[in-house]
Enzyme design. Structure first.
Site, short mmCIF file in Angstrom:
data_model
loop_
_atom_site.label_atom_id
_atom_site.label_comp_id
_atom_site.label_asym_id
_atom_site.label_seq_id
_atom_site.Cartn_x
_atom_site.Cartn_y
_atom_site.Cartn_z
CG ASP A 205 25.52 20.68 43.15
OD1 ASP A 205 25.53 20.35 44.45
OD2 ASP A 205 26.42 21.58 42.53
CE LYS B 237 28.85 24.21 43.35
NZ LYS B 237 27.34 23.96 43.26
#
Ligand code: ATR
Length: 276
Positions: free
Chosen positions: A109, A73
């Site tokens: 997220d 990420k």
């Protein structure tokens, strides 16, 4: 795959890049959604060892969109053409969209974390305590901050907890002083309670009070000991699949431009989990 259609030369390819990635529920969730909206696309899981090569593959194969998971990420960022503002602030990308060869990184997220909460309450000035200080905690804290919640972080490793608290403009409280945080909402972002340690819980039940909202990001098992004890204490509950489905739904919208069929996605994942 679409109903009644085969994979063919016009099928659009999506995927998840991670390592490990074998247990990802991404393919089940996104393929069910593609099918529901009648989009001729497939979503596959790719175990990647070198993210630079993974990005080259997106460009060369014309993969239309990719979910990015652990451990890429952060390391994926330098390889992208553009990073949206939220992802840049978070220093992490979980979604790549390939638009005619231009790769843009996003992060959904934080939306996954706050959207299930906002279905129950406003977050403005609400006191929220986050258990844990890893990547998931950071995304949750970022989302809450955007909604003007008042955040307190607690973490086993105090230095990590304080560091995240500084980064996101939150307070830190040690577990011993948890009562002083007086949260309206408690969110577990640690892996405590996950199979095979389902007898464990991240927080003593004496801290759970009626009316609190208690959210867990552990979804295996779906009803963790933490959520069971919160239910007994009279709290309102948000289970671990909620964040996963909501971040996936936001991703689906970026991938397709269409609203995600969230109930279909959740049912597909639940069904797949029952088979595991
Ligand atoms: P992620 O990126 O998925 O959030 P992570 O960065 O490994 O994962 O963070 C996991 C979090 O869960 C950390 O806050 C970790 O606490 P430490 O910072 O002390 O390591 C917490 N955690 C995991 N297992 C734990 C345990 N058994 N007891 C207490 N905290 C735990």
């Amino acid at each position: 795959m679409t109903k009644g259609k085969r994979v063919d030369t016009s099928t659009v390819l999506f995927g998840v890049f991670g390592n490990p990635v074998a247990h990802s529920m991404g393919p089940v969730m996104h393929n069910a959604a593609f099918k529901k909206i009648g989009f001729n696309a497939v979503y596959l899981a790719f175990r990647i060892t070198d993210i630079a090569n993974g990005i080259l593959a997106i460009r060369e194969l014309g993969i239309r969109g990719v979910s990015i998971t652990i451990p890429f990420k952060e390391s994926v960022i330098p390889f992208l053409d553009e990073i949206d503002e939220d992802a840049r602030c978070m220093g992490a990308v979980n979604t790549i969209v390939n638009q005619n060869g231009k790769l843009t990184g996003y992060n959904t997220d934080h939306r996954g974390a706050v959207e299930p909460l906002m279905a129950l309450t406003s977050l403005q000035r609400r006191h929220v305590c986050i258990l844990g200080a890893g990547g998931a905690a950071k995304a949750v804290a970022f989302g809450l901050k955007k909604k003007n919640a008042v955040i307190t972080i607690t973490n086993r490793t105090v230095s990590k907890g304080i560091s995240l608290a500084h980064q996101v403009g939150a307070a830190f409280v040690s577990m011993d002083d948890f009562e002083t945080a007086r949260p309206d909402i408690i969110i577990n972002t640690t892996s405590i309670g996950m199979t095979p340690n389902q007898d464990q819980t991240p927080l003593d039940k004496r801290f759970l009070h009626p009316g609190m909202i208690v959210m867990d990001i552990v979804y295996n098992p779906l009803e963790t000991r933490f959520l069971k004890e919160a239910k007994t204490a009279g709290c309102r509950l948000i289970d671990g699949l909620s964040m996963f489905i909501h971040q996936g739904a936001a991703q689906f919208k970026l991938f397709t431009g269409k609203d995600a069929p969230e109930p279909v996605m959740r049912d597909a994942v639940l069904q797949a989990m029952r088979k595991v």
